[in-house]
Design a protein around this motif. Structure first.
Motif, short mmCIF file in Angstrom:
data_model
loop_
_atom_site.label_atom_id
_atom_site.label_comp_id
_atom_site.label_asym_id
_atom_site.label_seq_id
_atom_site.Cartn_x
_atom_site.Cartn_y
_atom_site.Cartn_z
N GLN A 110 0.83 -1.20 0.00
CA GLN A 110 0.00 0.00 0.00
C GLN A 110 0.87 1.25 0.00
O GLN A 110 1.97 1.26 0.56
N ARG A 125 -2.13 -0.97 -3.42
CA ARG A 125 -3.20 0.00 -3.27
C ARG A 125 -2.58 1.39 -3.13
O ARG A 125 -1.80 1.62 -2.20
N ILE A 185 -3.57 5.11 -2.25
CA ILE A 185 -4.64 5.93 -1.69
C ILE A 185 -4.15 7.37 -1.61
O ILE A 185 -3.14 7.66 -0.96
N GLY A 198 -7.70 2.67 4.74
CA GLY A 198 -6.39 2.14 4.42
C GLY A 198 -5.72 1.39 5.55
O GLY A 198 -4.52 1.53 5.78
#
Length: 420
Positions: free
Chosen positions: A294, A325, A327, A369
């Protein structure tokens, strides 16, 4: 004997001609700040005291940003407590979802905090406003309640460490790298209850956004506050924002410092803080290749427009790694709008990122998240403690926006020159 910027601001707000380190003083507060986590506690203490009215409804800011938009029922109740109190007391600086932003980005943007102010907030990163030449620091919710009633706060005058940054910044090096380098050098308790005064010719080339990043993380070195002298860049920033008078303070040439530390920024490259402390700082090259799950670009540390522009410059024309991911969280609605106008939002979405409304969210492991066991994240946030963004066996690596964007593309910690 001369005084530092911090000492001069304290003297002015205590009605004294001179203060010195170690002295206990009561100061008048210009802005008292709380969010949806700390505000309800302060409001409860306010009511327990029997107080009926806040000292000045124009000098209190209540910002629902940590779990807002409401994450769950509990967060909805916390935000409602803030909202009800703001309505009851007719608080001028209350910003609802849709108008709010992350508190430490919103207040300077709106001209609520100005040079020479004393600002307290029930949030540790209140030290952000020192970039404007203000004294600002985090306090407990009980102290905040006292300030909401009286407009005053007790302080012990801190000693000051002077940090001087010389030279020209290298490519991809930002204010985030300078403060990470500094924390890596002195440690997370290296400036314990001391004012961190940042100066030097290298800082004159930093944007206000980068300066806010540096003072924001003073607390990560244990600092009572971070502060910079308000220069032409600062004054240009506040010129059209200020809605009340303000005063610029400068340290005297014969001001006393507990220590003076010099850095040649030409020797500093992009940095990354390894788990689980902000002092575990290494050059990005030393961490390259560590696989991640992430990336978070945002927070009160690096969620401003310059941060978004830098990340977009790196990621434009690329795709986020299929197993990562990304974000992206703009710090305020104004930043969000400007991202749309400049095509930055589109760049992120085309790359495969999620773009959120302003919130602290994942920075404190709130939502938007959360990390699972064993997951790793690169984040432009300010802390990488154990369990900070989720499971206690997850890991957080702190970096600037360019490093974060490059890492999102490659799926591993990456120097931005590899993709830009």
């Amino acid at each position: 004997m001369g005084m530092t910027i911090t000492e001069k601001i304290f003297a002015k707000h205590a009605g004294k001609s001179f203060v010195e380190p170690g002295e206990l003083i009561m100061v008048n507060v210009d802005i008292a700040l709380a969010n949806d986590i700390t505000g309800p506690v302060a409001i409860e203490e306010f009511k327990k005291s029997g107080a009926q009215k806040v000292f000045d409804r124009e000098k209190i800011a209540l910002i629902p940003d940590h779990f807002a938009p409401n994450k769950d029922i509990k967060s909805a109740e916390l935000c409602k407590t803030l909202r009800d109190f703001a309505k009851e007391q007719q608080i001028v600086h209350y910003y609802e979802v849709g108008r709010m932003g992350i508190e430490h980005a919103l207040l300077p943007e709106q001209g609520i905090v100005l040079p020479g102010d004393v600002v307290i907030g029930a949030d540790s990163h209140t030290c952000t406003y020192g970039a404007l030449g203000a004294f600002s620091t985090g306090v407990g919710s009980t102290d905040l309640a006292f300030a909401m009633i009286t407009g005053k706060c007790w302080f012990k005058v801190p000693e000051t460490i002077k940090f001087i940054y010389h030279g020209k910044l290298n490519p991809w090096v930002t204010g985030k790298d300078l403060i990470l380098h500094t924390i890596g050098d002195i440690g997370v308790d290296g400036a314990l209850y001391k004012a961190m005064e940042f100066t030097g010719d290298a800082l004159s080339n930093l944007t206000m956004d980068e300066r806010f990043t540096m003072t924001n993380m003073a607390i990560e070195a244990g600092g009572k506050n971070g502060i910079m002298e308000a220069d032409n860049i600062t004054l240009e920033y506040v010129k059209d924002r200020a809605k009340r008078p303000y005063e610029v303070f400068k340290s005297d040439e014969d001001a006393r410092y507990s220590e003076i530390i010099d850095y040649n920024v030409e020797e500093i490259g992009p940095k990354i803080a390894l788990p689980h402390l902000p002092e575990n700082v290494v050059d990005v090259e030393e961490a390259q290749g560590i696989e991640i799950d992430q990336v978070v670009i945002g927070s009160c540390t690096n969620g401003r427009l310059e941060d978004m522009r830098m990340a977009a410059r790196v990621i434009k024309g690329h795709k986020v790694h299929p197993y990562v991911r990304l974000i992206v969280i703009p710090a305020t609605q104004q930043v969000y709008q400007e991202m749309i106008k400049e095509g930055i939002t589109e760049i992120f979405i085309e790359a495969g990122a999620v773009v959120s409304t302003p919130t602290c969210g994942p920075c404190l492991g709130g939502y938007m998240g959360i990390l699972a066991k064993g997951e790793r994240a690169v984040a432009t946030t300010n802390r990488n403690f154990v369990g900070r963004m989720g499971h206690p066996e997850s890991e957080v690596y702190l970096s600037n926006p360019a490093v974060a964007a490059a890492s999102a593309i490659k799926g591993r910690i990456t120097h931005p020159r590899e993709v830009a």
